[in-house]
Design a protein around this motif. Sequence first.
Motif, PDB file in Angstrom:
ATOM      1  N   VAL A 599     -35.183  94.401  93.763  1.00 41.29           N
ATOM      2  CA  VAL A 599     -36.267  93.982  94.658  1.00 41.29           C
ATOM      3  C   VAL A 599     -35.789  93.729  96.085  1.00 41.29           C
ATOM      4  CG1 VAL A 599     -37.937  92.140  95.127  1.00 41.29           C
ATOM      5  CG2 VAL A 599     -37.777  93.133  92.836  1.00 41.29           C
ATOM      6  N   PRO A 600     -34.700  92.995  96.317  1.00 44.63           N
ATOM      7  CA  PRO A 600     -34.286  92.764  97.712  1.00 44.63           C
ATOM      8  C   PRO A 600     -33.863  94.038  98.446  1.00 44.63           C
ATOM      9  CG  PRO A 600     -33.228  91.214  96.203  1.00 44.63           C
ATOM     10  CD  PRO A 600     -33.852  92.266  95.368  1.00 44.63           C
ATOM     11  N   ASN A 601     -33.635  95.129  97.709  1.00 41.75           N
ATOM     12  CA  ASN A 601     -33.156  96.369  98.320  1.00 41.75           C
ATOM     13  C   ASN A 601     -34.228  97.455  98.399  1.00 41.75           C
ATOM     14  OD1 ASN A 601     -30.114  95.899  98.627  1.00 41.75           O
ATOM     15  ND2 ASN A 601     -30.439  95.354  96.478  1.00 41.75           N
ATOM     16  N   VAL A 602     -35.461  97.116  98.039  1.00 42.59           N
ATOM     17  CA  VAL A 602     -36.516  98.139  97.990  1.00 42.59           C
ATOM     18  C   VAL A 602     -36.676  98.836  99.338  1.00 42.59           C
ATOM     19  CG1 VAL A 602     -39.009  98.478  97.800  1.00 42.59           C
ATOM     20  CG2 VAL A 602     -37.797  97.162  96.059  1.00 42.59           C
ATOM     21  N   ILE A 682     -41.990  87.905  94.343  1.00 43.18           N
ATOM     22  CA  ILE A 682     -42.684  87.498  95.575  1.00 43.18           C
ATOM     23  C   ILE A 682     -41.700  87.641  96.732  1.00 43.18           C
ATOM     24  CG2 ILE A 682     -44.005  85.671  96.697  1.00 43.18           C
ATOM     25  CD1 ILE A 682     -44.364  84.428  93.877  1.00 43.18           C
ATOM     26  N   ASP A 683     -41.769  88.771  97.416  1.00 44.66           N
ATOM     27  CA  ASP A 683     -40.831  89.089  98.489  1.00 44.66           C
ATOM     28  C   ASP A 683     -41.616  89.220  99.793  1.00 44.66           C
ATOM     29  OD1 ASP A 683     -39.325  91.077 100.300  1.00 44.66           O
ATOM     30  OD2 ASP A 683     -37.805  90.553  98.808  1.00 44.66           O
ATOM     31  N   LYS A 684     -41.342  88.320 100.748  1.00 42.52           N
ATOM     32  CA  LYS A 684     -42.128  88.272 101.978  1.00 42.52           C
ATOM     33  C   LYS A 684     -42.039  89.565 102.779  1.00 42.52           C
ATOM     34  CE  LYS A 684     -43.165  84.976 105.695  1.00 42.52           C
ATOM     35  NZ  LYS A 684     -43.219  85.913 106.828  1.00 42.52           N
ATOM     36  N   SER A 685     -40.880  90.170 102.813  1.00 41.47           N
ATOM     37  CA  SER A 685     -40.726  91.399 103.597  1.00 41.47           C
ATOM     38  C   SER A 685     -41.533  92.547 102.993  1.00 41.47           C
ATOM     39  CB  SER A 685     -39.248  91.789 103.699  1.00 41.47           C
ATOM     40  OG  SER A 685     -38.709  92.051 102.415  1.00 41.47           O
ATOM     41  N   LEU A 686     -41.608  92.595 101.662  1.00 37.11           N
ATOM     42  CA  LEU A 686     -42.390  93.640 101.010  1.00 37.11           C
ATOM     43  C   LEU A 686     -43.886  93.399 101.198  1.00 37.11           C
ATOM     44  CD1 LEU A 686     -40.415  94.164  97.665  1.00 37.11           C
ATOM     45  CD2 LEU A 686     -40.558  95.713  99.607  1.00 37.11           C
ATOM     46  N   ILE A 687     -44.286  92.130 101.218  1.00 32.35           N
ATOM     47  CA  ILE A 687     -45.694  91.816 101.471  1.00 32.35           C
ATOM     48  C   ILE A 687     -46.080  92.278 102.869  1.00 32.35           C
ATOM     49  CG2 ILE A 687     -47.366  89.947 101.748  1.00 32.35           C
ATOM     50  CD1 ILE A 687     -45.740  88.384  99.635  1.00 32.35           C
TER      51      ILE A 687
END
Length: 827
Positions: A599-602, A682-687
Amino acid sequence: MRNVFVLLFLSIGIVGGNAQKNFFWKKKKPEVKREVVAPKPSASTNTKAYKDVITKEAITRTGFFTVHHVKDKYYFELPDSIFDRELLVVNRISKAPANHNKQLTGYAVDHIGENVIRFEKGAADKLYIRTISYIEESNDTTNMYLSVKNSNIQPIIASFPVVTFNNDTVSKTKNAVIDVTSFINSDNPDFSFSTQRKKRMGLGNFFNDRSYIDTIKVYPLNIEIKTVKTYAQVVPPTYPPAIAANYPTSPITYELNSSMILLPKTPMKARLFDPRVAYFAVGYTDFDSNSQGIEYKAKITRWRLEPKPEDLEKYQAGELVEPVKPIVIYIDPATPKKWVPYLMAGVNDWQKAFEKAGFKNAIIGKEAPDDPEWSIEDARHSAIVYKASDIPNASGPHIHDPRSGEILETHINWYHNVMDLLHYWYLIQASPNDERAQKAQFDDELMGQLIRFVSSHEVGHTLGLRHNFGSSATVPVEKLRDKAWVEANGHTPSIMDYARFNYVAQPEDNIGPDGLFPRIGIYDEWSIEWAYRYLPQFDTPEDEVPYNNQLVMDKLKSDKRFTFGTEIDPDDPRNQSEDMGDNAMLASAYGIANLKRIVPNVLAWTREPDKNYGKATTLYTEIVRQFGRYAGHVAKYVAGIYRTPVVVEQSENSVEFVPANLQKEAVQFLNEQVFATPKWLIDKSLIEKASVDPIVAIGNVQKTTIDRLINRNTLDKMIRNEAYNGQSAYMTDDLFRDLKRGIWSELSGGVAIDVYRRNLQKNYVAALIGILNANVQPSSDATGIARTQLVDLQTIIKRSIASSSGVKRSHLIDLNAQIEKVLEPKK
């Protein structure tokens, strides 16, 4: 991949390899007359002289019978030898219409129907075509055979006047000549779309004036008929009204290919189906085996592999020999050249398995020859067919002789966009362990190896193999993290399992591609040996049964990795799609640990210059979907039932309930990993960048999991378990007590309930209400259990409302109102 041509035979619980009829095999004994004696053709003045029909303008081609093309007419010239032979007619799309929904209208080489036919002589210089069905069998010499035959007269689908005769100087008989132009060019399901397929595809009236015969090509064992047929479009029955209102009404035109295949005069000796070995099969009713009743049986589908007569002694001595006729699968010339070697490798990988059955070079992948006479539609050729399609899939159907199960040919479907599916599968399941997968585009070598895996899987289907969803469950989870073991043995014993890549492996395990990729495993080799070992010492399929039964029992005793688990059991947690290892709770925990790494690397792993965040959004969606699979694997343990196919010589039980400790472990996992908000999603950057919505994503996974746990079927199975096993069972009270601890913990104190938990609790209540609102059978305890849970829950909710405020209070008041409405509906 999913096999699109699967037929479930409900009477005996097996799966067939193509969308076709149930058939049986008729053996003929010389002392019993098998054929209906039709009246001999009478002398008639209606027939013309041969030279007046088959004129000098005729284009004539001869195969197993002769076809004449005279101006706009096509004539079949049929020798006497054809009237006691059966023909398999296989219909396919040759060219599909442009600018249409291909998932509905089909692609080139899609299978659209098949039938077995027979030409028969009739009275007054007429010939008939009769369709032949094989759903019942009797081969004895008593009146039972006659009774079965008299109860199964086969329908006549066409009648033809004989227009002329031709003297055959070799056989000293008269060949009958019939005009087949109108019949072939008509809309009949025997040389076109099956009735069911037409309905499903939305094909209406047939336009005869916009349809015609294109060509008829003749070969020694098959005749290929190409037609162009035009239909009106009608709304398919599955379409919702909103879409149906705008459905196109313009005509739709197809180019179709019908293969008339001469079936072997002597059917191959069949091998009877065994539910402990995964093969597609042909079901039939046997009137002979049980003198006091009937038996439902099936014959597996497999290719005819036999040693050459001069090699039989070597074969029986254990020496590898080449078969009389190897299985050859060509690669469609339309396939992009860089993928051809990988597709061929996927075919040739099966050679090692066939060596277990005593054959070398038994299966060969080849490039299609550079020959204008070679055609992928020729029924003599099997092929992997490339389809320029956005469908992310592949499938491996086959065509077989319904009398014996002998596979005659295959056209494997490889859709171009399956590479997109492979990309996301491998990235989600293997990228923490393989840096090559940590980017938006894979290099050709990695993608080629992924294509090779798909090729091998689909070829397995064309060899007769079903999915073996139970294979991966025979491997201890911790072995999947053992570098030496998993690289030597693979993560699943069968490539026919839906166990794609080793998602259990953790980065610190340092496992390479050999331990991440699926491969043809020991179960696959054993199943090929069981089906394809040539057994000339037995005269009939029934004679082989004791021998083969002992082989199966010995294998299962030697190593549980030889186990087959069906793909159609909804209750056995060992038999699941996309799972891995012998404990879903442990395996899923490892899988989630890897998803947390992705997730952090998407954004970084999907980044492409000058492109938007579409791939990041897709990858996030696939991550959530994989998370949902892990939750589903675990949920199946609750009220699970182990079902094991056994024979009376085995000591194992055929039915057992999943032990209570495993069911409790499953609920605990779900409470901790699924119902406790998975904040790692719940990843703010992806949102902000990819516009993902974790509220919806998490809510969907939780709702699906809740619905799997709280429904009438689950509760009914738990009641049965309690009735059979008493206090040792995991009971409904245990289930709801454990769920309440995980889902309703905020009610016992002043803890706020966030939006994720509010949605979860709403779904819980909705599932219980759904049981009350459903049309549940009076004998079911499910409604009583659901009502009790709602009453008890309402008491706790009412108590919590007084000490709550804000959104939490509103949420609880709303839940209380919903419960009250169903418990005390206003009259």
